[in-house]
Design an enzyme around this catalytic site. Structure first.
Site, PDB file in Angstrom:
ATOM      1  N   CYS A 132       3.531  -1.449   4.646  1.00 28.28           N
ATOM      2  CA  CYS A 132       4.490  -1.347   3.544  1.00 28.28           C
ATOM      3  C   CYS A 132       5.325  -0.078   3.651  1.00 28.28           C
ATOM      4  O   CYS A 132       4.787   1.032   3.634  1.00 28.28           O
ATOM      5  CB  CYS A 132       3.750  -1.345   2.207  1.00 28.28           C
ATOM      6  SG  CYS A 132       2.687  -2.779   1.973  1.00 28.28           S
ATOM      7  N   ASN A 143      -3.206   0.446  -3.991  1.00 26.39           N
ATOM      8  CA  ASN A 143      -3.319   1.882  -4.240  1.00 26.39           C
ATOM      9  C   ASN A 143      -1.999   2.551  -4.593  1.00 26.39           C
ATOM     10  O   ASN A 143      -1.935   3.373  -5.504  1.00 26.39           O
ATOM     11  CB  ASN A 143      -3.954   2.584  -3.048  1.00 26.39           C
ATOM     12  CG  ASN A 143      -3.256   2.268  -1.747  1.00 26.39           C
ATOM     13  OD1 ASN A 143      -3.170   1.107  -1.340  1.00 26.39           O
ATOM     14  ND2 ASN A 143      -2.751   3.288  -1.086  1.00 26.39           N
ATOM     15  N   HIS A 164       0.809  -1.210   0.000  1.00 24.28           N
ATOM     16  CA  HIS A 164       0.000   0.000   0.000  1.00 24.28           C
ATOM     17  C   HIS A 164       0.842   1.259   0.000  1.00 24.28           C
ATOM     18  O   HIS A 164       0.293   2.347  -0.021  1.00 24.28           O
ATOM     19  CB  HIS A 164      -0.929  -0.013   1.207  1.00 24.28           C
ATOM     20  CG  HIS A 164      -1.797  -1.218   1.232  1.00 24.28           C
ATOM     21  ND1 HIS A 164      -2.819  -1.401   0.339  1.00 24.28           N
ATOM     22  CD2 HIS A 164      -1.778  -2.323   2.007  1.00 24.28           C
ATOM     23  CE1 HIS A 164      -3.395  -2.560   0.584  1.00 24.28           C
ATOM     24  NE2 HIS A 164      -2.789  -3.143   1.583  1.00 24.28           N
ATOM     25  N   ALA A 165       2.158   1.095   0.080  1.00 24.57           N
ATOM     26  CA  ALA A 165       3.004   2.282   0.124  1.00 24.57           C
ATOM     27  C   ALA A 165       2.735   3.167  -1.087  1.00 24.57           C
ATOM     28  O   ALA A 165       2.664   2.705  -2.220  1.00 24.57           O
ATOM     29  CB  ALA A 165       4.468   1.880   0.158  1.00 24.57           C
TER      30      ALA A 165
END
Length: 86
Positions: A11, A43, A1-2
């Site tokens: 992350c 994302n 998700h980073a």
């Protein structure tokens, strides 16, 4: 998700996104396909390649009207790209 500019979830950075970007930069691949298949929308990877036509990112995930983590409209069928989606 980073995200491209920040850690998110568990992350610190998006290792698949970094590997895909490096493969393009080094000339090891002309185009890259990333398939993210799990419960959560990818994302950060989506945002990293949103304007890069050489990378196709597909995320198969639970959406629940944007209420399932990481939340928001970006995981919807029509959230990105030039076409109408499904």
């Amino acid at each position: 998700h980073a995200e491209p500019d920040a850690a998110m979830g568990f992350c610190l950075f998006g290792n698949v996104a970094v590997a895909a970007r490096e493969a393009r930069r080094q000339g090891w691949a002309k185009r890259v396909l990333i398939v993210d298949w799990d419960a959560h929308h990818g994302n950060g990877t989506q945002r990293m390649f949103l304007e890069d036509p050489s990378v196709l990112f597909i995320s198969l995930h639970r959406f629940d009207r944007g209420e399932f983590y990481p939340g928001g409209p970006d995981g919807d069928l029509t959230s990105a790209g030039k076409g109408e989606g499904l």
